[in-house]
Motif scaffolding. Structure first.
Motif, PDB file in Angstrom:
ATOM      1  N   MET A 255      -1.982  12.024  12.929  1.00 62.09           N
ATOM      2  CA  MET A 255      -1.702  11.190  11.762  1.00 62.09           C
ATOM      3  C   MET A 255      -2.163  11.951  10.531  1.00 62.09           C
ATOM      4  SD  MET A 255      -4.833   8.475  11.963  1.00 62.09           S
ATOM      5  CE  MET A 255      -5.484   8.373  10.326  1.00 62.09           C
ATOM      6  N   CYS A 256      -1.685  11.542   9.375  1.00 60.35           N
ATOM      7  CA  CYS A 256      -2.118  12.189   8.135  1.00 60.35           C
ATOM      8  C   CYS A 256      -3.416  11.545   7.663  1.00 60.35           C
ATOM      9  CB  CYS A 256      -1.040  12.062   7.065  1.00 60.35           C
ATOM     10  SG  CYS A 256       0.457  13.000   7.421  1.00 60.35           S
ATOM     11  N   LEU A 257      -4.380  12.387   7.363  1.00 60.80           N
ATOM     12  CA  LEU A 257      -5.669  11.919   6.863  1.00 60.80           C
ATOM     13  C   LEU A 257      -5.574  11.698   5.358  1.00 60.80           C
ATOM     14  CD1 LEU A 257      -7.866  14.442   8.867  1.00 60.80           C
ATOM     15  CD2 LEU A 257      -7.342  12.083   9.475  1.00 60.80           C
ATOM     16  N   GLY A 258      -6.702  11.607   4.695  1.00 60.47           N
ATOM     17  CA  GLY A 258      -6.715  11.446   3.245  1.00 60.47           C
ATOM     18  C   GLY A 258      -6.090  12.647   2.551  1.00 60.47           C
ATOM     19  N   ILE A 259      -5.603  12.430   1.341  1.00 61.84           N
ATOM     20  CA  ILE A 259      -4.903  13.498   0.626  1.00 61.84           C
ATOM     21  C   ILE A 259      -5.794  14.702   0.342  1.00 61.84           C
ATOM     22  CG2 ILE A 259      -3.134  12.009  -0.366  1.00 61.84           C
ATOM     23  CD1 ILE A 259      -4.741  11.993  -2.995  1.00 61.84           C
TER      24      ILE A 259
ATOM     25  N   TRP B 269       0.831  -1.205   0.000  1.00 60.53           N
ATOM     26  CA  TRP B 269       0.000   0.000   0.000  1.00 60.53           C
ATOM     27  C   TRP B 269       0.863   1.250   0.000  1.00 60.53           C
ATOM     28  CZ3 TRP B 269      -0.205  -3.847   3.707  1.00 60.53           C
ATOM     29  CH2 TRP B 269      -1.308  -4.716   3.646  1.00 60.53           C
ATOM     30  N   TRP B 270       0.307   2.318  -0.589  1.00 56.05           N
ATOM     31  CA  TRP B 270       0.930   3.635  -0.501  1.00 56.05           C
ATOM     32  C   TRP B 270       0.424   4.336   0.754  1.00 56.05           C
ATOM     33  CZ3 TRP B 270       5.114   5.082  -2.730  1.00 56.05           C
ATOM     34  CH2 TRP B 270       5.460   4.608  -3.981  1.00 56.05           C
ATOM     35  N   LEU B 271       1.326   4.716   1.629  1.00 50.47           N
ATOM     36  CA  LEU B 271       1.013   5.481   2.841  1.00 50.47           C
ATOM     37  C   LEU B 271       1.878   6.729   2.835  1.00 50.47           C
ATOM     38  CD1 LEU B 271       1.144   2.575   5.456  1.00 50.47           C
ATOM     39  CD2 LEU B 271      -0.859   3.456   4.241  1.00 50.47           C
ATOM     40  N   TYR B 272       1.444   7.737   3.567  1.00 47.42           N
ATOM     41  CA  TYR B 272       2.283   8.928   3.643  1.00 47.42           C
ATOM     42  C   TYR B 272       2.283   9.494   5.045  1.00 47.42           C
ATOM     43  CZ  TYR B 272      -1.564  12.345   3.582  1.00 47.42           C
ATOM     44  OH  TYR B 272      -2.650  13.109   3.899  1.00 47.42           O
ATOM     45  N   GLU B 273       3.331  10.291   5.315  1.00 49.77           N
ATOM     46  CA  GLU B 273       3.504  10.908   6.628  1.00 49.77           C
ATOM     47  C   GLU B 273       4.147  12.274   6.463  1.00 49.77           C
ATOM     48  OE1 GLU B 273       5.990   8.077   8.601  1.00 49.77           O
ATOM     49  OE2 GLU B 273       7.715   8.505   7.350  1.00 49.77           O
ATOM     50  N   SER B 274       4.043  13.074   7.510  1.00 47.88           N
ATOM     51  CA  SER B 274       4.675  14.385   7.535  1.00 47.88           C
ATOM     52  C   SER B 274       5.013  14.728   8.973  1.00 47.88           C
ATOM     53  CB  SER B 274       3.743  15.451   6.963  1.00 47.88           C
ATOM     54  OG  SER B 274       4.337  16.734   7.093  1.00 47.88           O
ATOM     55  N   THR B 275       6.180  15.290   9.172  1.00 46.62           N
ATOM     56  CA  THR B 275       6.573  15.700  10.520  1.00 46.62           C
ATOM     57  C   THR B 275       6.251  17.164  10.790  1.00 46.62           C
ATOM     58  OG1 THR B 275       8.798  16.216   9.725  1.00 46.62           O
ATOM     59  CG2 THR B 275       8.444  14.017  10.677  1.00 46.62           C
TER      60      THR B 275
ATOM     61  N   THR C  54      -6.005  16.927   3.670  1.00 45.07           N
ATOM     62  CA  THR C  54      -4.768  17.488   4.205  1.00 45.07           C
ATOM     63  C   THR C  54      -4.485  18.832   3.541  1.00 45.07           C
ATOM     64  OG1 THR C  54      -3.888  15.277   4.605  1.00 45.07           O
ATOM     65  CG2 THR C  54      -2.302  17.066   4.531  1.00 45.07           C
ATOM     66  N   MET C  55      -4.647  19.888   4.329  1.00 42.66           N
ATOM     67  CA  MET C  55      -4.368  21.245   3.857  1.00 42.66           C
ATOM     68  C   MET C  55      -2.855  21.445   3.872  1.00 42.66           C
ATOM     69  SD  MET C  55      -7.446  22.034   3.337  1.00 42.66           S
ATOM     70  CE  MET C  55      -7.373  23.748   2.886  1.00 42.66           C
ATOM     71  N   ILE C  56      -2.336  22.156   2.866  1.00 42.29           N
ATOM     72  CA  ILE C  56      -0.895  22.341   2.781  1.00 42.29           C
ATOM     73  C   ILE C  56      -0.498  23.800   2.939  1.00 42.29           C
ATOM     74  CG2 ILE C  56      -0.458  20.275   1.411  1.00 42.29           C
ATOM     75  CD1 ILE C  56      -0.334  22.101  -1.077  1.00 42.29           C
ATOM     76  N   LYS C  57       0.738  23.984   3.406  1.00 47.75           N
ATOM     77  CA  LYS C  57       1.335  25.315   3.529  1.00 47.75           C
ATOM     78  C   LYS C  57       2.742  25.258   2.972  1.00 47.75           C
ATOM     79  CE  LYS C  57      -1.270  27.118   7.335  1.00 47.75           C
ATOM     80  NZ  LYS C  57      -1.258  27.922   8.520  1.00 47.75           N
ATOM     81  N   ASP C  58       3.256  26.413   2.652  1.00 52.20           N
ATOM     82  CA  ASP C  58       4.609  26.520   2.142  1.00 52.20           C
ATOM     83  C   ASP C  58       5.589  25.878   3.128  1.00 52.20           C
ATOM     84  OD1 ASP C  58       6.644  27.459   0.348  1.00 52.20           O
ATOM     85  OD2 ASP C  58       7.062  29.091   1.758  1.00 52.20           O
ATOM     86  N   GLY C  59       6.466  25.035   2.612  1.00 47.60           N
ATOM     87  CA  GLY C  59       7.493  24.408   3.438  1.00 47.60           C
ATOM     88  C   GLY C  59       7.117  23.056   4.007  1.00 47.60           C
ATOM     89  N   ASP C  60       5.907  22.575   3.743  1.00 52.57           N
ATOM     90  CA  ASP C  60       5.510  21.250   4.243  1.00 52.57           C
ATOM     91  C   ASP C  60       6.368  20.163   3.603  1.00 52.57           C
ATOM     92  OD1 ASP C  60       3.531  22.216   5.905  1.00 52.57           O
ATOM     93  OD2 ASP C  60       1.867  21.635   4.607  1.00 52.57           O
ATOM     94  N   ASP C  61       6.655  19.131   4.382  1.00 51.83           N
ATOM     95  CA  ASP C  61       7.408  17.961   3.912  1.00 51.83           C
ATOM     96  C   ASP C  61       6.508  16.735   3.995  1.00 51.83           C
ATOM     97  OD1 ASP C  61       9.965  19.287   3.650  1.00 51.83           O
ATOM     98  OD2 ASP C  61      10.072  19.281   5.832  1.00 51.83           O
ATOM     99  N   PHE C  62       6.494  15.928   2.928  1.00 53.89           N
ATOM    100  CA  PHE C  62       5.716  14.695   2.917  1.00 53.89           C
ATOM    101  C   PHE C  62       6.585  13.562   2.390  1.00 53.89           C
ATOM    102  CE2 PHE C  62       2.572  18.071   2.488  1.00 53.89           C
ATOM    103  CZ  PHE C  62       1.659  17.713   3.462  1.00 53.89           C
TER     104      PHE C  62
ATOM    105  N   CYS D  30      -1.633  17.086   9.694  1.00 54.56           N
ATOM    106  CA  CYS D  30      -1.154  15.783  10.186  1.00 54.56           C
ATOM    107  C   CYS D  30      -0.816  15.861  11.671  1.00 54.56           C
ATOM    108  CB  CYS D  30       0.068  15.321   9.393  1.00 54.56           C
ATOM    109  SG  CYS D  30      -0.255  15.002   7.643  1.00 54.56           S
ATOM    110  N   LYS D  31      -0.162  16.952  12.093  1.00 54.27           N
ATOM    111  CA  LYS D  31       0.217  17.091  13.504  1.00 54.27           C
ATOM    112  C   LYS D  31      -1.012  17.219  14.402  1.00 54.27           C
ATOM    113  CE  LYS D  31       3.333  20.255  14.166  1.00 54.27           C
ATOM    114  NZ  LYS D  31       4.317  21.336  14.095  1.00 54.27           N
TER     115      LYS D  31
END
Length: 142
Positions: free
Chosen positions: A118-122, A102-108, A125-133, A113-114
């Motif tokens: 845990m990270c929810l569905g894509i 399976w494809w799973l993803y995470e972000s610190t 998941t709202m994104i901001k500049d500088g996010d790492d996945f 996610c924080k």
């Protein structure tokens, strides 16, 4: 004396009008496409291979939309009752949902996610500049 004041005020008015007119004629800057830069790493842990590592520039609000814009990731998804889920990244497909891999993803550092622990569905998941996945193809949840 009165004449000098009128001349000085007239000169100031002409300078102000010229400056305003020049400003109106200048081309307006449009919003730059890709104001957010998110770092993406894609790893096939089943075959111990890094498939992609780079930065994606986007104006998307959600991770799902940003990934869909990034042609280099070659993402394929399927719709479900929980939104889109990833079935393929970088031309590597996951296995059957019952048995994987399976494809799973995470972000610190992603706020969504924080805050959820845990990270929810894509698409959630709202994104901001500088996010790492990091996206991992895994064959077990251990």
């Amino acid at each position: 004396m009165k004449k000098k004041i009128i001349i000085a005020l007239s000169i100031v008015a002409v300078i102000l009008l010229a400056g305003f007119g020049f400003n109106q004629l200048m081309p307006k800057q449009e919003a730059q496409i890709g104001d957010k830069a998110i770092n993406i790493t894609v790893v096939d842990k089943v075959n111990d291979a890094e498939l992609y590592s780079g930065t994606i520039h986007t104006d998307a609000e959600t991770l799902g939309d940003a990934l869909a814009e990034a042609e280099e990731l070659k993402m394929k998804t399927e719709d479900s009752t929980y939104g889109r889920f990833i079935v393929s990244l970088c031309d590597v497909e996951q296995g059957p949902q019952e048995s994987g891999p399976w494809w799973l993803y995470e972000s610190t550092n992603n706020e969504t996610c924080k805050s959820q622990g845990m990270c929810l569905g894509i698409d959630e998941t709202m994104i901001k500049d500088g996010d790492d996945f990091t996206f991992n193809l895994v064959d077990s949840f251990n």
